[in-house]
Design an enzyme around this catalytic site. Structure first.
Site, PDB file in Angstrom:
ATOM      1  N   ASN A 167      15.074  42.199  16.681  1.00  0.00           N
ATOM      2  CA  ASN A 167      14.397  43.043  17.348  1.00  0.00           C
ATOM      3  C   ASN A 167      15.647  44.136  18.142  1.00  0.00           C
ATOM      4  O   ASN A 167      15.404  45.062  18.264  1.00  0.00           O
ATOM      5  CB  ASN A 167      13.540  42.566  18.795  1.00  0.00           C
ATOM      6  CG  ASN A 167      13.080  43.563  19.472  1.00  0.00           C
ATOM      7  OD1 ASN A 167      12.571  44.582  19.316  1.00  0.00           O
ATOM      8  ND2 ASN A 167      13.966  43.600  20.647  1.00  0.00           N
ATOM      9  N   GLY A 226      18.032  46.579  19.041  1.00  0.00           N
ATOM     10  CA  GLY A 226      18.536  47.958  18.431  1.00  0.00           C
ATOM     11  C   GLY A 226      18.920  48.984  19.574  1.00  0.00           C
ATOM     12  O   GLY A 226      18.461  48.752  20.823  1.00  0.00           O
ATOM     13  N   TYR A 229      20.749  56.044  13.425  1.00  0.00           N
ATOM     14  CA  TYR A 229      19.364  55.333  13.515  1.00  0.00           C
ATOM     15  C   TYR A 229      18.685  55.331  12.430  1.00  0.00           C
ATOM     16  O   TYR A 229      18.090  54.233  11.789  1.00  0.00           O
ATOM     17  CB  TYR A 229      18.756  55.915  14.904  1.00  0.00           C
ATOM     18  CG  TYR A 229      17.667  55.026  15.416  1.00  0.00           C
ATOM     19  CD1 TYR A 229      17.791  54.007  16.141  1.00  0.00           C
ATOM     20  CD2 TYR A 229      16.373  55.186  15.019  1.00  0.00           C
ATOM     21  CE1 TYR A 229      16.744  53.289  16.551  1.00  0.00           C
ATOM     22  CE2 TYR A 229      15.158  54.342  15.347  1.00  0.00           C
ATOM     23  CZ  TYR A 229      15.460  53.466  16.412  1.00  0.00           C
ATOM     24  OH  TYR A 229      14.286  52.663  16.812  1.00  0.00           O
ATOM     25  N   ILE A 280       6.997  53.887  21.528  1.00  0.00           N
ATOM     26  CA  ILE A 280       6.538  52.920  22.204  1.00  0.00           C
ATOM     27  C   ILE A 280       7.271  52.989  23.476  1.00  0.00           C
ATOM     28  O   ILE A 280       8.325  53.080  23.728  1.00  0.00           O
ATOM     29  CB  ILE A 280       7.142  51.522  21.660  1.00  0.00           C
ATOM     30  CG1 ILE A 280       6.499  51.415  20.339  1.00  0.00           C
ATOM     31  CG2 ILE A 280       6.433  50.242  22.378  1.00  0.00           C
ATOM     32  CD1 ILE A 280       5.104  51.353  19.985  1.00  0.00           C
TER      33      ILE A 280
HETATM   34  N1  NAD Z   1      10.612  51.930  21.800  1.00  0.00           N
HETATM   35  C1  NAD Z   1      10.240  52.627  20.765  1.00  0.00           C
HETATM   36  O1  NAD Z   1       9.699  53.642  20.612  1.00  0.00           O
HETATM   37  C2  NAD Z   1      10.673  51.888  19.321  1.00  0.00           C
HETATM   38  C3  NAD Z   1      10.397  52.679  18.150  1.00  0.00           C
HETATM   39  C4  NAD Z   1      10.697  52.108  17.100  1.00  0.00           C
HETATM   40  C5  NAD Z   1      11.480  51.129  16.899  1.00  0.00           C
HETATM   41  N2  NAD Z   1      12.117  50.620  18.024  1.00  0.00           N
HETATM   42  C6  NAD Z   1      13.042  49.590  18.016  1.00  0.00           C
HETATM   43  O2  NAD Z   1      12.520  48.344  18.568  1.00  0.00           O
HETATM   44  C7  NAD Z   1      13.600  47.666  18.967  1.00  0.00           C
HETATM   45  C8  NAD Z   1      13.368  47.242  20.366  1.00  0.00           C
HETATM   46  O3  NAD Z   1      13.581  48.739  21.171  1.00  0.00           O
HETATM   47  P1  NAD Z   1      13.101  48.832  22.731  1.00  0.00           P
HETATM   48  O4  NAD Z   1      12.373  50.197  22.821  1.00  0.00           O
HETATM   49  O5  NAD Z   1      12.398  47.767  23.281  1.00  0.00           O
HETATM   50  O6  NAD Z   1      14.551  48.961  23.313  1.00  0.00           O
HETATM   51  P2  NAD Z   1      15.161  48.807  24.531  1.00  0.00           P
HETATM   52  O7  NAD Z   1      16.399  49.581  24.808  1.00  0.00           O
HETATM   53  O8  NAD Z   1      14.085  48.757  25.781  1.00  0.00           O
HETATM   54  O9  NAD Z   1      15.621  47.123  24.465  1.00  0.00           O
HETATM   55  C9  NAD Z   1      16.614  46.731  23.572  1.00  0.00           C
HETATM   56  C10 NAD Z   1      17.052  45.362  23.981  1.00  0.00           C
HETATM   57  O10 NAD Z   1      18.051  45.008  23.196  1.00  0.00           O
HETATM   58  C11 NAD Z   1      19.068  44.558  23.676  1.00  0.00           C
HETATM   59  N3  NAD Z   1      20.419  44.944  23.008  1.00  0.00           N
HETATM   60  C12 NAD Z   1      21.031  46.033  22.865  1.00  0.00           C
HETATM   61  N4  NAD Z   1      22.050  45.888  22.160  1.00  0.00           N
HETATM   62  C13 NAD Z   1      22.275  44.735  22.010  1.00  0.00           C
HETATM   63  C14 NAD Z   1      23.266  43.969  21.228  1.00  0.00           C
HETATM   64  N5  NAD Z   1      24.422  44.499  20.589  1.00  0.00           N
HETATM   65  N6  NAD Z   1      23.111  42.660  21.130  1.00  0.00           N
HETATM   66  C15 NAD Z   1      22.248  42.085  21.794  1.00  0.00           C
HETATM   67  N7  NAD Z   1      21.033  42.624  22.489  1.00  0.00           N
HETATM   68  C16 NAD Z   1      21.339  44.024  22.444  1.00  0.00           C
HETATM   69  C17 NAD Z   1      19.196  45.336  25.119  1.00  0.00           C
HETATM   70  O11 NAD Z   1      20.114  44.758  26.046  1.00  0.00           O
HETATM   71  C18 NAD Z   1      17.640  45.252  25.306  1.00  0.00           C
HETATM   72  O12 NAD Z   1      17.214  44.298  26.104  1.00  0.00           O
HETATM   73  C19 NAD Z   1      14.766  48.337  18.700  1.00  0.00           C
HETATM   74  O13 NAD Z   1      15.412  47.674  17.324  1.00  0.00           O
HETATM   75  C20 NAD Z   1      14.278  49.571  18.288  1.00  0.00           C
HETATM   76  O14 NAD Z   1      15.108  50.438  17.573  1.00  0.00           O
HETATM   77  C21 NAD Z   1      11.603  51.014  19.282  1.00  0.00           C
END
Ligand code: NAD
Length: 254
Positions: free
Chosen positions: A89, A91, A161, A194
């Site tokens: 997860n 990212g 991305y 999200i």
């Molecule tokens: N939020 C959205 O709208 C959305 C949409 C599509 C995809 N995503 C994907 O969902 C996933 C989670 O996104 P989110 O919105 O919860 O993001 P977020 O930034 O709220 O949380 C991401 C988490 O990943 C951790 N992280 C970041 N870099 C890291 C690393 N190098 N090693 C370990 N942990 C690390 C952060 O500390 C954080 O806890 C991501 O892959 C993101 O690309 C999110």
């Protein structure tokens, strides 16, 4: 309790969607290993779950660093047992003053970092955990792609991305083919917008513009992505593999 007695490892599990995924697996009876860069939040979250009587262990690691991941795997498996379910997860989606860098101004180091976290991170834990899954003839892997891996998202994300999220789809399909004969399913989720700290890296106007063209007319909730994740790794989805499932309120319908 579809995941009773399973051990799950969630990368990026300290916040956002990852923390919602942790909550969902805990509620379904699983033991959960959280891996995150953010040590304070991860330790706090794991301690909160343990105080409520659940088996949750935190290991700090940068998912882009193989040695870090190996250490985290050892720590989590010695605390909770062999990992059955891997959720890739973690990212990142870097912005500058709320805007993604255009390609002609992108710092090559930023490109490398996004590839390292979003793509190599998924490779690292898949590489580390699939040997055990093959030996036990059971495993579930879900990776977090995005609608950005399938469609152009204009001023919301940059090319690094989109490229990494598209690459995760190829990675997922390849692993589904390679690992299916060993009893392992591999799928990806493609969330739309999200409501997490990550979407707040762009302006409200940019997020509102997405809501306007989303048939369900709202942002998604992290718990809604967690629901899909739990389904994809549950016995209900035992014959589902190699799929990329949108959870996007109908946005783009990619
Ligand atoms: N939020 C959205 O709208 C959305 C949409 C599509 C995809 N995503 C994907 O969902 C996933 C989670 O996104 P989110 O919105 O919860 O993001 P977020 O930034 O709220 O949380 C991401 C988490 O990943 C951790 N992280 C970041 N870099 C890291 C690393 N190098 N090693 C370990 N942990 C690390 C952060 O500390 C954080 O806890 C991501 O892959 C993101 O690309 C999110």
């Amino acid at each position: 309790m579809r995941h009773a007695d399973r051990v799950v490892l969630v990368t990026g599990g300290s916040g956002g969607i990852g923390a919602a995924i942790v909550e969902r697996y805990v509620a379904e009876g699983a033991s959960v290993g959280i891996v995150d860069f953010n040590g304070d939040a991860g330790e706090r979250l794991a301690a909160e779950w343990r105080a409520k009587g659940h088996r949750v262990h935190f290991a700090a690691a940068d998912v882009a660093d193989y040695t870090n991941c190996e250490q985290a795997q050892r720590e989590i498996e010695s605390a909770l047992g062999p990992v059955d379910i891997l959720i890739n997860n973690a990212g990142i989606s870097p912005k500058h003053d709320g805007k993604p860098a255009p390609i002609h101004r992108m710092d090559p180091a930023e490109w490398q970092r996004v590839v390292g976290v979003n793509l190599t991170g998924a490779f690292n834990f898949s590489r580390l955990l699939t040997g055990g899954m093959i030996a036990r003839r059971y495993g579930r892997i879900v990776s977090m792609s995005s609608v950005a891996g399938k469609a152009y998202l204009g001023d919301i994300v940059a090319c690094h991305y989109s490229a990494t999220k598209a690459a995760l789809i190829g990675f997922t399909r390849h692993l589904a083919g390679e690992l299916g004969p060993h009893g392992i399913t591999v799928n990806a989720m493609a969330p739309g917008r999200i409501a997490t700290p990550l979407v707040r890296t762009v302006s409200d106007a940019a997020n509102n513009a997405v809501v306007d063209v989303t048939p369900l007319r709202r942002l998604g909730e992290p718990s809604e992505v967690a629901d899909l994740c739990c389904y994809l790794t549950s016995p209900d989805a035992a014959f589902v593999t190699g799929q990329v499932v949108d959870v996007a309120g109908g946005w783009l319908m990619t």
